[in-house]
Design an enzyme around this catalytic site. Sequence first.
Site, PDB file in Angstrom:
ATOM      1  N   HIS A 135     -21.676  20.079  25.839  1.00  0.00           N
ATOM      2  CA  HIS A 135     -20.992  18.845  25.451  1.00  0.00           C
ATOM      3  C   HIS A 135     -21.536  18.397  24.098  1.00  0.00           C
ATOM      4  CE1 HIS A 135     -19.423  14.878  25.390  1.00  0.00           C
ATOM      5  NE2 HIS A 135     -20.599  14.306  25.550  1.00  0.00           N
TER       6      HIS A 135
ATOM      7  N   ASN B 176     -17.755  12.964  19.252  1.00  0.00           N
ATOM      8  CA  ASN B 176     -17.828  13.113  20.714  1.00  0.00           C
ATOM      9  C   ASN B 176     -16.465  12.745  21.303  1.00  0.00           C
ATOM     10  OD1 ASN B 176     -18.270  12.872  23.440  1.00  0.00           O
ATOM     11  ND2 ASN B 176     -20.132  11.632  23.267  1.00  0.00           N
TER      12      ASN B 176
ATOM     13  N   CYS C 243     -18.454  12.332  30.224  1.00  0.00           N
ATOM     14  CA  CYS C 243     -18.616  13.541  29.413  1.00  0.00           C
ATOM     15  C   CYS C 243     -18.728  14.809  30.253  1.00  0.00           C
ATOM     16  CB  CYS C 243     -19.830  13.394  28.508  1.00  0.00           C
ATOM     17  SG  CYS C 243     -19.621  12.007  27.379  1.00  0.00           S
TER      18      CYS C 243
HETATM   19  O1  UT7 Z   1     -21.673  11.595  25.487  1.00  0.00           O
HETATM   20  C1  UT7 Z   1     -22.191  10.620  26.304  1.00  0.00           C
HETATM   21  C2  UT7 Z   1     -23.639  10.621  26.278  1.00  0.00           C
HETATM   22  N1  UT7 Z   1     -24.117   9.950  25.104  1.00  0.00           N
HETATM   23  C3  UT7 Z   1     -25.121  10.451  24.432  1.00  0.00           C
HETATM   24  O2  UT7 Z   1     -25.608  11.500  24.754  1.00  0.00           O
HETATM   25  C4  UT7 Z   1     -25.666   9.647  23.279  1.00  0.00           C
HETATM   26  C5  UT7 Z   1     -27.160   9.686  23.296  1.00  0.00           C
HETATM   27  N2  UT7 Z   1     -27.771   8.885  22.256  1.00  0.00           N
HETATM   28  C6  UT7 Z   1     -27.689   9.184  20.937  1.00  0.00           C
HETATM   29  O3  UT7 Z   1     -27.024  10.136  20.562  1.00  0.00           O
HETATM   30  C7  UT7 Z   1     -28.485   8.371  19.972  1.00  0.00           C
HETATM   31  O4  UT7 Z   1     -29.340   7.512  20.685  1.00  0.00           O
HETATM   32  C8  UT7 Z   1     -27.617   7.519  19.000  1.00  0.00           C
HETATM   33  C9  UT7 Z   1     -26.927   8.433  17.998  1.00  0.00           C
HETATM   34  C10 UT7 Z   1     -26.599   6.724  19.774  1.00  0.00           C
HETATM   35  C11 UT7 Z   1     -28.484   6.565  18.207  1.00  0.00           C
HETATM   36  O5  UT7 Z   1     -29.495   7.281  17.510  1.00  0.00           O
HETATM   37  P1  UT7 Z   1     -31.003   6.830  17.617  1.00  0.00           P
HETATM   38  O6  UT7 Z   1     -31.773   7.699  16.735  1.00  0.00           O
HETATM   39  O7  UT7 Z   1     -31.365   6.808  19.075  1.00  0.00           O
HETATM   40  O8  UT7 Z   1     -30.942   5.393  16.983  1.00  0.00           O
HETATM   41  P2  UT7 Z   1     -31.376   4.011  17.654  1.00  0.00           P
HETATM   42  O9  UT7 Z   1     -30.340   3.552  18.627  1.00  0.00           O
HETATM   43  O10 UT7 Z   1     -32.785   4.130  18.118  1.00  0.00           O
HETATM   44  O11 UT7 Z   1     -31.344   3.072  16.391  1.00  0.00           O
HETATM   45  C12 UT7 Z   1     -32.230   3.278  15.285  1.00  0.00           C
HETATM   46  C13 UT7 Z   1     -31.886   2.274  14.215  1.00  0.00           C
HETATM   47  C14 UT7 Z   1     -31.735   0.845  14.729  1.00  0.00           C
HETATM   48  O12 UT7 Z   1     -32.257  -0.027  13.773  1.00  0.00           O
HETATM   49  P3  UT7 Z   1     -33.728  -0.651  13.969  1.00  0.00           P
HETATM   50  O13 UT7 Z   1     -33.704  -1.375  15.270  1.00  0.00           O
HETATM   51  O14 UT7 Z   1     -34.668   0.519  13.975  1.00  0.00           O
HETATM   52  O15 UT7 Z   1     -33.854  -1.532  12.783  1.00  0.00           O
HETATM   53  C15 UT7 Z   1     -30.266   0.659  14.816  1.00  0.00           C
HETATM   54  O16 UT7 Z   1     -29.868  -0.688  14.670  1.00  0.00           O
HETATM   55  O17 UT7 Z   1     -30.634   2.613  13.622  1.00  0.00           O
HETATM   56  C16 UT7 Z   1     -29.790   1.469  13.640  1.00  0.00           C
HETATM   57  N3  UT7 Z   1     -28.429   1.925  13.762  1.00  0.00           N
HETATM   58  C17 UT7 Z   1     -27.656   2.240  12.712  1.00  0.00           C
HETATM   59  N4  UT7 Z   1     -27.900   2.215  11.391  1.00  0.00           N
HETATM   60  C18 UT7 Z   1     -26.902   2.599  10.566  1.00  0.00           C
HETATM   61  C19 UT7 Z   1     -27.710   2.142  14.895  1.00  0.00           C
HETATM   62  N5  UT7 Z   1     -26.476   2.568  14.579  1.00  0.00           N
HETATM   63  C20 UT7 Z   1     -26.424   2.631  13.232  1.00  0.00           C
HETATM   64  C21 UT7 Z   1     -25.430   3.028  12.327  1.00  0.00           C
HETATM   65  N6  UT7 Z   1     -25.727   2.990  11.011  1.00  0.00           N
HETATM   66  N7  UT7 Z   1     -24.213   3.452  12.717  1.00  0.00           N
END
Ligand code: UT7
Length: 331
Positions: free
Chosen positions: A256, A286, A115
Site C-alpha cells: 500500500h 495515497n 487502505c
Molecule cells: O494510508 C493510511 C495509513 N496512513 C499512513 O500510513 C500515514 C502515516 N503517517 C505519515 O505518513 C506521516 O506521519 C505524515 C506524512 C502524515 C506526517 O509526517 P511526519 O513526519 O510524521 O510529520 P508530523 O506529523 O510529525 O509533523 C512534523 C511537522 C509538524 O510541525 P511541528 O509541530 O514540528 O512544528 C507539522 O505541523 O510538520 C508539520 N507539517 C507540515 N509542514 C508543512 C505537517 N504537515 C505539513 C505540511 N507542510 N503539509
Amino acid sequence: MPRLPAKLTGVARYLPPRLLTNADLEKMVDTTSEWIFERTGIHQRHIVDKGVASSHLATEAARQLLEEKKVSPDEIDMIVVATVTPDMFFPSTACLVQNNLKCRRAWGFDLVAACSGFVYALTVAAQFVAAGSHKKALVIGADVMTSILNFEDRATCVLFGDGAGAVLVEPCQPGEEGILDFHHDIDGSGGCFLYMPAGGSLNPASHETVDKKMHTVHQEGREVFKYAVRRMVEVPKLLLERNGFSANDLKLLVPHQANQRIIKATANRLGLEDSRVVLNIDKYGNTTAGTIPIALVDALNEGRLKKDDLVMLLAVGAGYTTGALLLRWAY
Ligand code: UT7
C-alpha cells in the site's frame, strides 16, 4: 495452510485525468513542495472533477479490465468493491457498478477496510472462487479521497489522491498455484488515530458537523506511521515463514502506498532491494483502496511481473486493519 485454487487473471485501473501537484497545494495551504516530497514521497496526485464519484472510477477500471480480458459482463458472478468513499451509504457501490456494466448475473457488496480494503476484498472473493461456486469475480478498490479531505488541514490534504483498480479472480487449473496464503487482522484500539468523525449514525450530518469539518479525514500521522512500519515488516515475515519461504524468494512486494518512508523502511528491514518493491506514490499519492491494483498495473507495464513470480500484496490502514496476500502471479 490455505492454498486457494483461485488466481488473478487480469488487472486494470482508472485514474481521473486532472492532476493536483505539490506546487498547486503550496497555493492552497501553508506547505511546500519540498516538505511534501521529503516527508511522503509524493509529487502529484490525480483528482476527480466535481460530480465524479467512486462508482465512476470503479466502473471505468472494471470496464477496461473486461475489455482487455474479452470477458462479457454476463460472465461475472460477483463484484466486491473496497471503498471508504462510496457514492452514498446505499445502494452500495457494487450495485452501481453492476448496473453501469450490466453484469446481470452478478451479486456483490461493498467492503470497508480503508487502505487494507483491496486485500480484504480479494481474499473474500477468492474464497467463493476457490469453493467452486463462482467462476469470475471482479474485485475493485476505488476511492475518491478528495471528497473527504479538509483542504485547510495541511497535515492530511497533501497525502491523498483519487483512483481505482480492478482485478479478475478465476479458478486455478489443476496443479496450478494461485493465492498461496493470506493474513488479516484488525486492531480496533487504533481507530482513534485515523477516522472520519461524522456522517454515520454517531454524528449524523448537521450544520455543526459541517462547520467543524467532521466529514473529513482526521489523522494522528505519527501514531499511524509507527504502527504501519511495525506491521508492514511483521506480517510479511510471518506469511513467508509459515509457507517455507524467505524474503529472498519474493519476486515483488506490492505495498500500500501511504508514505515512501514507510515503504523504504519496510523494504530495508526485510532486506528487499528497490527492484523488488513497487513504489509509485510519487505519481498518485495515497488512493486508499486503489493503491495496490494501481501499483500492479505499473508493475506489469514495467515488465516486473512474470508468470509464477512469488508476489506479496501488503497493506496497513485505518482501523487499524492489516492485510497481506502471498500469491503466484498467474500470467
Ligand atoms: O494510508 C493510511 C495509513 N496512513 C499512513 O500510513 C500515514 C502515516 N503517517 C505519515 O505518513 C506521516 O506521519 C505524515 C506524512 C502524515 C506526517 O509526517 P511526519 O513526519 O510524521 O510529520 P508530523 O506529523 O510529525 O509533523 C512534523 C511537522 C509538524 O510541525 P511541528 O509541530 O514540528 O512544528 C507539522 O505541523 O510538520 C508539520 N507539517 C507540515 N509542514 C508543512 C505537517 N504537515 C505539513 C505540511 N507542510 N503539509
